[in-house]
Design an enzyme around this catalytic site. Structure first.
Site, PDB file in Angstrom:
ATOM      1  CB  ILE A   3     -12.281  -3.080  -2.770  1.00 38.55           C
ATOM      2  CG1 ILE A   3     -12.079  -4.107  -1.656  1.00 38.55           C
ATOM      3  CG2 ILE A   3     -11.701  -3.528  -4.097  1.00 38.55           C
ATOM      4  CD1 ILE A   3     -10.673  -4.545  -1.443  1.00 38.55           C
TER       5      ILE A   3
ATOM      6  CB  CYS B 100      -0.939  -0.004   1.190  1.00 37.85           C
ATOM      7  SG  CYS B 100      -1.443  -1.654   1.696  1.00 37.85           S
TER       8      CYS B 100
ATOM      9  CG  HIS C 271      -6.345   2.022   0.338  1.00 34.22           C
ATOM     10  ND1 HIS C 271      -5.193   2.623  -0.150  1.00 34.22           N
ATOM     11  CD2 HIS C 271      -5.926   1.001   1.135  1.00 34.22           C
ATOM     12  CE1 HIS C 271      -4.131   1.975   0.324  1.00 34.22           C
ATOM     13  NE2 HIS C 271      -4.548   0.982   1.102  1.00 34.22           N
TER      14      HIS C 271
END
Ligand SMILES: [Zn+2]
Lengths: 130, 388
Positions: free
Chosen positions: B213, B87, B336
């Site tokens: 998601i 990430c 994200h």
């Protein structure tokens, strides 16, 4: 997980075989082949852990990855083994039983079933010490 | 080393973008950034692209070349490099671009991030994200990504005064901000009740404690500061770029509730910029889960360990507060798309510093910070940006 990838770690997963640095005495589980403290002076040997420990933190998993869906809700914890290192493991107990500081011991259990290959993965979980 | 400036930024809208492919997304973000810098593609010397897992999300590797190709650069043969740190891939791509310009190796460099996550089933995307942790000794025993952060929350709440309501306030605040950000995945405000009644995921974390998601892409263009005014009247200077790492598994950390890599990267960034937390006007932190924002604002030094719950409930991290946190809506409300998040954070801070942030603008913003985390804290990138 491929058969080879699982098979390679059978001693560690089934019997809690980790490693120990003979130079400084530090224990490693999951096993390491390089001591971060002694670096090149470290002497790493296998070490069988006694399988006793204490719950450091935990959660109850309600939404699991596919191979673990049938188990939900299940208790997942980080425990500290009496020899020092910490590991992530499932705790075989009711969700309302788990507490920080709870004493646990290792048990041999089915961990997951691989959907595609149908292979059943066994390994170590922990359960409360009576 | 040369001073580096951001001269252009661009983001797609974030969300479930079934009509857009991976290629469509980064081409769109890149075009917005080029337009913003009033730059034509022929001026670009190099590209760095943050992407976590196109291999598993869309069965495509070799992303550096793919992006250069579809951005129309194939015949110019510019170097294009994929950067991966789960990430934190976007934050590291930005840092690589900054290093390339600072060193004098390149002049005009694109840092982009992209992730197309919704072409696979939700179960498959969750499993892919578990690869950001230790697959062998966390994932294989039944850990999920929310589960790992839930164990941070359990440890934190056992040791410090943090109530379930204070934790939920992080999500409420970020949705409030997201509702003021046109690119955000979620445009609606929520209440504490929305969070506290949402589906349990991993105790004590519920669905509204978790970032979603998301599909999306973001791009920024960096250049030497002394050339920046060729392209823009409002260059934003990169005051510090810092990166740190820690153990891949949560169980091996010194302290479950402190992200030591955040502490290390934050300290390094403040030292490089010769600034302290008091100089920061707003910060984008990595709130992949509500508990992650609580830890981040403490680990970066904005409040003391154990006080972030009260700090949040008192409104100090809200738009009018002492240190506004996640004015974009954060990962929670803006969305994200993992590889794009670190770049989107830079876009948000640049917009704030240019006074372009619309309804979420922080008055008189001069200096901002970004904080991008890979996994449960095994990689952290921190950047400080300022007006010139
Ligand atoms: Zn040693």
């Amino acid at each position: 997980m491929s058969v080879a990838r699982f098979w390679r770690k059978i001693p560690q997963r089934y019997n809690l075989i980790g490693t120990k640095c003979e130079t400084c005495g530090r224990h490693f589980f999951p096993p390491r082949t390089f001591c971060p403290d002694c670096r090149r002076n470290g002497k790493i040997v296998d070490h069988k852990f006694a399988g006793k420990g204490t719950v450091v933190t935990y959660t109850i998993i309600h939404a699991a990855n596919e191979q673990f869906e049938a188990l939900t809700p299940y208790v997942l914890a980080i425990i500290q083994l009496d020899e020092g290192p910490r590991m992530t493991t499932q705790i075989v107990c009711r969700p309302d039983e788990v507490k920080i500081g709870m004493r646990v011991k290792s048990v041999f259990r089915r961990i997951a079933t691989d959907g595609e290959s149908g292979i059943i993965h066994y390994g170590t979980k922990f359960m409360p010490v009576e | 080393m040369r001073d580096v400036a951001v001269i252009g930024v661009g983001c797609t809208t974030f969300g479930e973008k079934w009509e857009s492919s991976f290629r469509d997304l980064f081409v769109e973000a890149g075009a917005i950034a080029l337009e913003d810098a009033q730059l034509s593609g022929e001026k670009i010397d190099a590209m760095y692209v943050g992407n976590m897992s196109a291999g598993r999300f869309i069965d495509q590797e070799h992303i550096g070349a793919l992006i250069a190709d579809y951005a129309g650069m194939a015949t110019r043969h510019i170097p294009s490099t994929r950067v991966e740190a789960a990430c934190a891939s976007g934050g590291l791509a930005f840092r690589q671009a900054v290093i390339a310009v600072a060193s004098g190796m390149e002049d005009i460099v694109v840092a982009a991030g992209v992730e197309k996550m919704t072409d696979v089933e939700p179960g498959a995307s969750t499993d892919t994200l578990t690869g950001a942790a230790d697959r062998e000794w966390e994932g294989f025993v039944g850990a999920t990504f929310p589960g790992l952060y839930a164990m941070i929350a359990t440890d934190y709440m056992h040791r410090y005064p943090l109530t379930r309501e204070q934790l939920a306030q992080v999500a409420v605040k970020n949705h409030y901000n997201g509702a003021r950000n046109p690119i955000a995945q979620y445009q609606q405000e929520i209440t504490l009740d929305t969070v506290l009644r949402s589906t349990m995921v991993a105790e004590p974390l519920r669905l509204f404690d978790c970032s979603p998601i998301t599909d999306g892409a973001a791009a920024v263009i960096v250049a030497p500061l002394d050339r920046a005014r060729e392209f823009t009247d409002t260059p934003i200077k990169v005051l510090a770029s810092a990166q740190a790492s820690d153990t891949i598994a949560l169980h091996d950390r010194r302290d479950i509730s402190t992200l030591d890599a955040t502490v290390a990267a934050g300290k390094r960034a403040f030292k490089i910029a010769r600034l302290s937390h008091k100089d920061i006007d707003m910060v984008e932190v990595h709130d992949c889960f509500t508990i992650a924002e609580i830890c981040a604002i403490e680990d970066l030094g904005f409040c003391r360990k154990g006080e972030a719950g009260k700090f949040t409930a008192d409104g100090e991290t809200a738009l009018g507060g002492k240190i506004p946190v996640n004015t974009s809506g954060g990962l929670k409300a803006c969305g994200h798309p993992v590889g794009a998040t670190g770049i989107k954070q830079v876009c948000e801070i640049v917009q704030q510093l240019r006074n372009d942030a619309g309804k979420r603008q922080i008055d008189g913003a001069k200096i901002g910070m970004t904080h991008n985390v890979g996994g449960t804290g095994a990689t952290v990138a921190v950047h400080i940006l300022g007006r010139v």
